[in-house]
Structures are given as C-alpha cells and as structure tokens.
Design a protein around this motif. Structure first.
Motif, mmCIF file in Angstrom:
data_model
loop_
_atom_site.group_PDB
_atom_site.id
_atom_site.type_symbol
_atom_site.label_atom_id
_atom_site.label_comp_id
_atom_site.label_asym_id
_atom_site.label_seq_id
_atom_site.Cartn_x
_atom_site.Cartn_y
_atom_site.Cartn_z
ATOM 1 N N LEU A 40 49.343 37.556 -45.587
ATOM 2 C CA LEU A 40 49.632 36.572 -44.574
ATOM 3 C C LEU A 40 50.377 35.379 -45.123
ATOM 4 O O LEU A 40 51.362 34.920 -44.570
ATOM 5 N N GLY B 270 42.598 14.894 -38.908
ATOM 6 C CA GLY B 270 41.806 15.822 -39.703
ATOM 7 C C GLY B 270 40.882 16.632 -38.817
ATOM 8 O O GLY B 270 40.784 16.352 -37.618
ATOM 9 N N HIS B 336 50.126 23.586 -43.995
ATOM 10 C CA HIS B 336 49.937 22.127 -43.966
ATOM 11 C C HIS B 336 51.255 21.365 -44.067
ATOM 12 O O HIS B 336 51.255 20.142 -43.949
ATOM 13 N N LEU B 350 47.184 16.794 -44.416
ATOM 14 C CA LEU B 350 46.469 16.459 -45.653
ATOM 15 C C LEU B 350 46.858 15.062 -46.129
ATOM 16 O O LEU B 350 46.132 14.438 -46.902
ATOM 17 N N ASN B 353 44.329 12.287 -45.142
ATOM 18 C CA ASN B 353 43.099 12.946 -44.682
ATOM 19 C C ASN B 353 41.881 12.395 -45.452
ATOM 20 O O ASN B 353 41.884 12.371 -46.683
ATOM 21 N N VAL B 368 39.088 24.317 -50.146
ATOM 22 C CA VAL B 368 40.042 25.277 -50.701
ATOM 23 C C VAL B 368 39.325 26.552 -51.165
ATOM 24 O O VAL B 368 39.788 27.670 -50.934
ATOM 25 N N GLY B 371 37.717 28.008 -47.552
ATOM 26 C CA GLY B 371 38.530 28.213 -46.349
ATOM 27 C C GLY B 371 37.670 28.079 -45.110
ATOM 28 O O GLY B 371 36.724 27.307 -45.092
ATOM 29 N N PHE B 373 36.764 28.124 -40.680
ATOM 30 C CA PHE B 373 37.117 27.601 -39.366
ATOM 31 C C PHE B 373 36.547 26.203 -39.187
ATOM 32 O O PHE B 373 35.438 25.935 -39.646
ATOM 33 N N TYR B 384 42.195 27.951 -35.255
ATOM 34 C CA TYR B 384 42.855 28.607 -36.382
ATOM 35 C C TYR B 384 41.990 28.409 -37.620
ATOM 36 O O TYR B 384 41.154 27.514 -37.674
ATOM 37 N N MET B 386 41.531 28.778 -42.163
ATOM 38 C CA MET B 386 42.175 28.677 -43.478
ATOM 39 C C MET B 386 41.642 29.788 -44.386
ATOM 40 O O MET B 386 40.443 30.026 -44.419
ATOM 41 N N PRO B 387 42.519 30.468 -45.119
ATOM 42 C CA PRO B 387 42.034 31.519 -46.033
ATOM 43 C C PRO B 387 41.206 30.915 -47.161
ATOM 44 O O PRO B 387 41.521 29.819 -47.619
ATOM 45 N N ILE B 405 47.370 17.289 -54.087
ATOM 46 C CA ILE B 405 47.268 16.760 -52.708
ATOM 47 C C ILE B 405 46.586 15.393 -52.675
ATOM 48 O O ILE B 405 46.819 14.615 -51.766
#
Lengths: 268, 430
Positions: A40, B270, B336, B350, B353, B368, B371, B373, B384, B386-387, B405
C-alpha cells in the motif's frame, strides 16, 4: 521474497463518491512490482502523485491500511508461513467473530487487539465482508517431513475422529469438503501447517478462546500433542478443492456443543 | 531519598487514620436518617431525573472503567493498572449482593464526594473522586438515580491486585492529606456562565486532569500544574498540556478544533488515539454542543506556559534527522504530506501536532510502532487508519523518523533515541 503484481487489482480505481472529502479518482497505471510487506505504502507514493493536496481514495481498502499492511491488500496473508493469517474468502460471520474476540481479549495478539479496539460493530462487519469477498488463489505451503503413519493418523482424526479420546471428526463441523460451514465455521483447507498447529496450541494455552461452551478448546485439549502435528500436517498437505465456498448454514449437526453455534450440538 | 520519605509515613498514618475514623463514625450517624425520605425516593424513580443522570454519567465516563471489555455495562471487572498494583473497578449496577442495590444516596454521595466506601473504607484514587468531588449534590443524585435504574447484574468484584503495604486501605490517609481536597466546584462570579460550566465539566465529571497532569512519586497530581500535561503512569502514554496559549500543548487550537476533537475524534490539528480515543468514543462525543463549547472556552482561558528549557543533553541529532527525513519521504509523506500538513478529515497533520511535540516522545513513538485507527464516532463512522511500523522499521529507524518529525517544519522538540524506542516497543497495550 514473493512478488505481487498489483496491476490487475481493479479496485484501486477510487469510487468518486459525493462525499465531503473531495475525493478524486486515482488510477494506478504503472506496473508495480513490489515486495510483499509494503504494497500500500509504496503504491500510494507512486500512484497518487501529490502536489499541494494529497488525494485519497474514498475506499474501504484505503481506510484499512492498518489491516492490509499485515494481512495483505486482499487478505492473502503472509506467503508460506501463515504468520499473518489469510483472511480472503473466509466466511464473513467467522471473521467478524474473530474481530470481536480480539476486542474482548478472548483471543490474544497485542498488535491485533490494539488495532481493533476502537472499531464499532458495524465497521468490523463491513471490514469482514470486504475480506470475505476477496478471491485469491491458494498457495501450497511447506509441511514437515513425517512418516506415512503420522499422516494416516491425521486423516483418521479428520474423517472419523477418535472415540477413545472423545474427539469427533473435524468434517462433522468444518464440512465434508473441509471448506467450512456458514456463518461461523471456517474452512480448514489451504491453511499452512504452522498456522493450524499454532492455533490448536493457543486453544490449549488459553491465548485463543471463543464464546462458551468453547468446542474447539475442548477438542484441542483432548488431542495429544502428536495428534496436533498429525492433523495439522494432513490438513496442510490436503489438496484444495476447486470450490472453496463454505457449506450452507444449517447443513451440519455439531457433535459437540459450540457457543458460537448457539450452543447447538449433541453434548459429549 | 525515597527511603527516608517512607520512614515518616507510618507515624503520620496512624494519627490520620484515627482522626479519620473518628470523623467517619460521626458522619455515618448523620446520614442514615435521610435515606427514608419519601420525596427523595420518588425523585430517584423520576424518568427526567434518570435521563439527566444518564447524560451526566456519560460525561463522567463511568462506564469505561466500570465495564470489562465486552462485558455488561457498569457491572465492573475491568482492572486498572497503577504503579502500585492492579485495582479492579467494582460492579455499580443495582444488584443487592454484588453492586449498589443496598446503597442509600448518602452512601453514594460519600463515595463520589469524599472517596469513602459503604463500610467506611477508604477508596483508592484510581477511582477519580479527586475530580468527582467537584460534582454538585444535585448532579450526584441524578447519576445515582440513573445507576439505580440499570438492569442489575450479579457479578462479584475481583480481588485487589495490590501487595503490602498498598493493600492496606488506611494507608491512603496520608495520601489523601497531601493530594485530596474534597469540595464541590465553586462558581467564579468573574467569569461567564459558559466558562463556569466548562470548568465544572473539565475539573469535575470529565476528570481530564486525572490524565493530563504530571503525577509525583506517590501518584498524586500537583494542584498548581492543572492540565499541564503528564505521562500516565503504568499506561505509558503522554496526555499533553491542554493550554492553547503561548507554549501550551494546544497552542494555536481554535475553539472549533477542540469541539471537533471531542465530538468527532479528529480535528484540523490532530486525532484522538490510545486512551484519548476511548474517552472520545465512550464519553465526549455524546456531550451537547453547548457543553463542548463551554469546555473549549474554559481550555482557551488556561494560562500561557513557560518557555521550555533549551536541550542541555548535548546530543547531536543532525545525523538522525537526515536519515529520518529519508524514511519520512518513503514511508510517511504519502499520507501526512511532505509539508507535514496531512489531509483534512482523513490524515492528521504532524506539523504542530501536540502528540508529536509532547516532551516525552512516547506518543509519536508508539503511534508509529502500533499504527491503528483513531476513535470511531457518530461524526467519523469509518475512519482511515495508519499502518503499524513495528515490523518494518528497526528501533534506530523509528528513532530517526520520530526525531525528524519532532524537528521538521515549525516543530522544535527534543530528539528521540534508539534506547527510548526499545523501551516502548513492548509496552503492554492496555
């Protein structure tokens, strides 16, 4: 590392909903050949070329990037090992039930539990239906070399069970063709050896459980460790039938009582 | 140092325990009479009162502590981890044997207002009575009416997971003397009605300070540093400073941003994740708009914070930033944005944030690694996600991208090092 060709997966065309998110359709024309782990992320970087504002496909597939990072874009699972299990084509009721069980802490794997914690029942159901509808060919996976007698023992457990251990035949619930029974009994074909044996193991150690009475926990505890090896090896080396769809609901009479089958069954 | 402090505690304890015992035995006598009051009994059955109590119990998020994952609401069983051990939340449905069935309103009031159980035992402050003490008697009555209207569930409480000396409840006497001041919220006539309502909700039922403040060695919060941010002990998440003024954790947040976050679980600044996602999902998303506006108004009046001290560690983060920038471009910028501004309503920015900038670096590190929801709410039914990067990035790579970041765009927080990432890679998720 196995490669996936993402070109043929047509669902990358975003549905241009009239949603507040101002989605633009993104068409990935490039032939992307990607390592398995990052389908992805990389696809996104090369497909959705961004100027100031990124455009994000308004699709379920895009929303569930967390899930597909581990289970694959179409729920194909990690090739070979089955460490990240395949989800594609499993009954939606079964997948929903597993998500609920992770959320309730009945089934334990910390990263999964964290990921599903926030999901509502409706969202879990929608995600389960997405994976249930995916059609991905099964791959052959490796099985340890074992004596023919071990495989025979495995076949015996699957087809006739072992009355002495009070283990009913697996077919009685998982179906004659072992492709599962709607809505919540999963198929046992096409699963890797490591996955089957580790799941039976986790029912014994309590890291996997389901609504009481938990018939699979009962069965896993009645099997001897050598039987788990035998049955897992036979199942993993069994040919996948051409029709992998689960049998219709109500087509079995469970020989043990299972909470997830509304407690129906013949006791024992 | 710590050992000296422990020495004087038993002496103080005994004196205080005696004083408290005397005080409680007098309190109890005055309360039993009012339980017979027929007007009170009628009020407890009044549907309007019950509905009001339902709303207030939601504002207090009683359900989230008093319900085990997947269990019956309010029937208890959830274990709250603290640095001193595990404390189970009891059953507060009206079951006479295992819940509050036999409780009078006075019993309930004493629990909520002074943190004392039905048999005079001191309650552990894992139950947020240090905040709930601000709740008015009227509101407490409505909450009690609501709890008594629930279906009763028979579920005995789980045993305390504390060992000596923390399992001795009288040991709390000293703690309470230091950190607990009972008292209903005092209206500030110099402020608007809406500001006062916001302060009442934030300091009282919302118990925001229970997470959003630093706790000392003994698990108490410093009354001078209200809402100025802190690491949640035993959970390893950092609840940021809530001031929107200069150097505040929410510097630059508009009223609408705060309302959006509490209502939908995401804002243009955020999104809510980890424990905050739970707060939004089970409590604040249900608050009426005027109450959310009131909370925002109050948070916006919090004072500016002192400028953070310059980094004195002498750690040179230049090479970390350089490799982090590369990882960011490959793995993160697609969601992002290169400019760190995210995608409105989809991916959080970010840049600026609060969870990227908070002093500890824990939130960004865990976001990180894990990840996931943000909160699912009525306003954001299908968020959406984040992995997780735990399997894809090494500890050194995570440290690099987080350091990047934290120092890119307008951000200016300290570096996160590999050893910090190692520490949080295997933190339990509860």
């Amino acid at each position: 590392m196995p490669q996936h060709n993402l070109m043929h997966r047509g669902s990358l065309v975003a549905r241009a909903y009239t949603s507040p998110m101002k989605t633009t359709a993104v068409l990935v024309r490039l032939r992307l050949v990607l390592p398995w782990m990052l389908p992805l992320v990389v696809l996104f970087a090369s497909g959705a070329v961004h100027a100031d504002q990124l455009s994000v496909p308004d699709t379920l597939q895009q929303r569930i990037a967390a899930c597909t990072t581990c289970h694959g874009l179409h729920g194909e699972g990690s090739p070979g090992s089955g460490f990240f299990p395949r989800l594609a084509g499993k009954p939606a009721g079964y997948l929903t039930l597993q998500l609920q069980n992770f959320q309730r802490g009945l089934r334990k794997y910390a990263p999964m539990q964290y990921t599903v914690r926030q999901l509502s029942p409706a969202y879990m159901r929608e995600i389960a239906e997405y994976f249930a509808a995916q059609q991905v060919p099964y791959e052959r996976t490796s099985v340890p070399e074992l004596a023919p007698s071990v495989l025979q023992r495995g076949e015996q457990l699957v087809t006739t069970g072992d009355p002495a251990l009070k283990v009913p035949p697996c077919q009685a619930c998982h179906g004659k063709a072992l492709t599962g029974t709607e809505p919540v009994v999963p198929g046992l074909v096409g699963l890797p050896y490591d996955y089957i044996s580790s799941q039976l193991g986790s029912w014994r150690t309590g890291t996997r459980a389901s609504a009481a009475p938990d018939c699979m926990a009962e069965i896993a505890n009645r099997l001897a460790p050598a039987d788990i090896t035998a049955v897992s090896a036979w199942l993993a080396s069994h040919d996948v039938p051409s029709n992998t769809h689960a049998q219709p609901a109500g087509s079995i009479t469970p020989p043990l009582s299972c909470g997830v089958l509304d407690g129906r069954g013949n006791g024992a | 140092m710590k050992n000296f402090r422990v020495l004087w505690i038993p002496a103080v304890l005994i004196v205080m325990a005696l004083a408290l015992w005397w005080w409680l035995s007098h309190e109890t006598r005055t309360t039993s009479a009012s339980t017979q009051d027929p007007a009170l009994a009628a009020l407890l059955k009044d549907p309007a009162e019950i509905a009001k109590g339902h709303y207030l119990a939601t504002a207090g998020d009683c359900v989230s502590c008093h319900t085990v994952q997947g269990g019956q609401p309010y029937a208890g069983g959830r274990i709250l981890p603290t640095p001193f051990g595990n404390i189970p939340a009891p059953n507060i449905t009206p079951d006479p044997d295992t819940g509050l069935g036999d409780w009078s309103f006075e019993d309930f009031w004493r629990a909520l207002h002074i943190g004392v159980g039905r048999h005079g035992e001191l309650l552990y402050p894992a139950f947020s009575y240090t905040a709930f003490t601000k709740v008015t008697r009227e509101d407490a009555l409505a909450i009690f009416a609501y709890l008594q209207s629930l279906p009763s569930v028979h579920q005995p409480s789980k045993p305390l997971g504390l060992s000596f000396p923390y399992n001795v409840r009288t040991g709390l006497t000293a703690w309470r003397a230091l950190y607990f001041k009972p008292g209903v919220y005092a209206h500030d006539p110099a402020q608007s009605a809406s500001w006062n309502r916001g302060a009442y909700l934030v300091q009282g039922l919302g118990h925001c300070n229970e997470c959003h403040a630093t706790r000392g060695t003994w698990g108490g919060t410093d009354s001078k540093a209200q809402l100025s941010g802190g690491q949640i002990p035993a959970l390893d998440w950092y609840a940021p400073d809530l001031s929107t003024a200069a150097n505040g954790g929410l510097q630059g947040w508009s009223k609408q941003d705060i309302v959006d976050l509490l209502k939908n679980g995401q804002s243009s600044k955020g999104s809510a994740f980890g424990p905050m996602a739970e707060v939004v999902a089970s409590s604040t998303q249900y608050l009426h708009d005027d109450d959310l506006q009131a909370i925002a108004e109050y948070l916006q009046s919090l004072p500016p914070r002192p400028k953070p001290l310059p980094d004195s560690s002498g750690f040179n983060s230049a090479s970390l930033v350089a490799s982090g920038q590369e990882i960011y471009a490959q793995r993160c910028a697609n969601c992002h944005g290169k400019d760190g501004r995210g995608v409105p309503d989809v991916y959080p920015p970010l840049d600026g944030n609060s969870s990227v900038m908070e002093p500890s670096g824990i939130n960004a590190t865990r976001a990180v690694l894990l990840g996931g929801f943000p909160a699912v709410t009525q306003g954001n039914l299908r968020p959406y996600s984040m992995p997780p990067f735990a399997q894809q990035l090494s500890d050194a790579e995570v440290a690099a991208v987080i350091t990047y970041i934290r120092q890119a765009w307008s951000n200016h927080a300290g570096a996160v090092q590999e050893r910090d990432v190692i520490k949080y890679r295997h933190t339990p998720i509860d």
